[in-house]
Scaffold this active site. Sequence first.
Site, PDB file in Angstrom:
ATOM      1  CB  ALA A  70      29.289  43.450  22.193  1.00 10.99           C
ATOM      2  CG  LEU A  71      24.183  46.163  19.739  1.00  9.62           C
ATOM      3  CD1 LEU A  71      23.319  47.200  19.039  1.00  9.62           C
ATOM      4  CD2 LEU A  71      23.581  45.804  21.099  1.00  9.62           C
ATOM      5  CG  HIS A  72      24.414  38.870  19.620  1.00  6.79           C
ATOM      6  ND1 HIS A  72      23.098  38.508  19.802  1.00  6.79           N
ATOM      7  CD2 HIS A  72      24.988  38.841  20.849  1.00  6.79           C
ATOM      8  CE1 HIS A  72      22.895  38.236  21.073  1.00  6.79           C
ATOM      9  NE2 HIS A  72      24.013  38.452  21.740  1.00  6.79           N
ATOM     10  CG  HIS A  88      21.904  42.715  21.409  1.00  8.77           C
ATOM     11  ND1 HIS A  88      23.091  42.047  21.248  1.00  8.77           N
ATOM     12  CD2 HIS A  88      21.740  42.895  22.739  1.00  8.77           C
ATOM     13  CE1 HIS A  88      23.646  41.838  22.433  1.00  8.77           C
ATOM     14  NE2 HIS A  88      22.836  42.338  23.355  1.00  8.77           N
ATOM     15  CE  LYS A  99      21.774  32.596  25.615  1.00  7.61           C
ATOM     16  NZ  LYS A  99      22.630  33.415  26.432  1.00  7.61           N
ATOM     17  CD  GLN A 114      18.903  41.246  32.226  1.00  5.30           C
ATOM     18  OE1 GLN A 114      20.001  41.418  32.734  1.00  5.30           O
ATOM     19  NE2 GLN A 114      18.708  41.451  30.942  1.00  5.30           N
ATOM     20  CB  SER A 155      25.237  33.694  23.852  1.00 10.81           C
ATOM     21  OG  SER A 155      26.207  34.151  24.766  1.00 10.81           O
ATOM     22  CB  SER A 156      28.300  38.305  23.139  1.00  7.28           C
ATOM     23  OG  SER A 156      27.802  38.325  24.432  1.00  7.28           O
ATOM     24  NE  ARG A 157      28.940  34.839  29.086  1.00 12.75           N
ATOM     25  CZ  ARG A 157      28.957  34.592  30.365  1.00 12.75           C
ATOM     26  NH1 ARG A 157      29.024  33.360  30.780  1.00 12.75           N
ATOM     27  NH2 ARG A 157      28.892  35.569  31.235  1.00 12.75           N
TER      28      ARG A 157
END
Length: 315
Positions: A52-54, A57, A179, A183, A215-217
Amino acid sequence: MPITVGTKAELRSEIARLMEEHAGRRGGGASLGLGDASAARPSLGLVPTMGALHDGHRSLAEAAVAANDVVVVSIFVNPLQFGDPEDLERYPRTLEADVALLDSIGVDLVFAPSVEEMYPGGDPLVRVTAGPLAEKWEGASRPGHFDGVLTVVSKLFHLALPGPAAGRPAVFRAYFGQKDAQQVAIVRRMVKDLDFPVEVVGVPIVRAEDGLALSSRNQFLDEQDREAALVLSRALRLMDERAAAREPLEPDDAVALIKSQPGVDLDYFEVVDPDTLEPLAFNCRETPFTGEALAIVAARVGGVRLIDNMPLAAR
Ligand code: PAF
């Protein structure tokens, strides 16, 4: 188009082939055992993703392509790092579009395995545990999440790093988005504590023009939520400006700013040490800021949990 493979065996053989090909272009000394081997050995970059690359990424893959001879992107929605089976089910899977994006960047190889390929015996019994670094911030609301991340990341490191027969890369780099600062800190710590021969590269956050961290969100925010969410980057920038000017940070002002924004439910805002993620030992309220730190924030906006952070440095 990058070659897309789905099995560990194909991943290994394609990486070996690409490394050999690049060694050939550089003079082939490494594979023939001639001369200064490291000068002839290609570098290898790995970008672990869940697809789900944006554009965030994109910047990881671009950084990897710019710095390495051979670049592999993995696309694997890792069940071990999801607490809620519905979240795992709902996670977008857009392989075709992802591969097209990676093609436009010049990535060599895409590794998109199935869950069965990655975990043939079902959920692994032995896992890498993140320890105390995972107990707070994001870890506090997602128990087990970082153990799942480290377990899959360590597998990906082992799978991508060619064995001596294929010719070790001159350097093996792995790229993670800053981001997810916690992690990155935890992966760096795993690499250090467990002696992985990997250079971890944290790639800076990509922001939309209005300052919102990509962000994918973000796609789940309506216009009003999105406007409200901008308070997070404003609060981080306030700390950045004070740090740059060597003023006391007064993080309570950032907290007050966020709390004054209707529609934003603050989970945490803190200024921490970038490596240990512990709150700064010195008094941020009265003492002028020196050195480096990281401001981190998490909040719910319109039911969507957002995280953001900003490195702080006295200038
Ligand atoms: O950041 C992510 O997308 C994931 O946590 C990662 C590093 C690909 C591991 O599954």
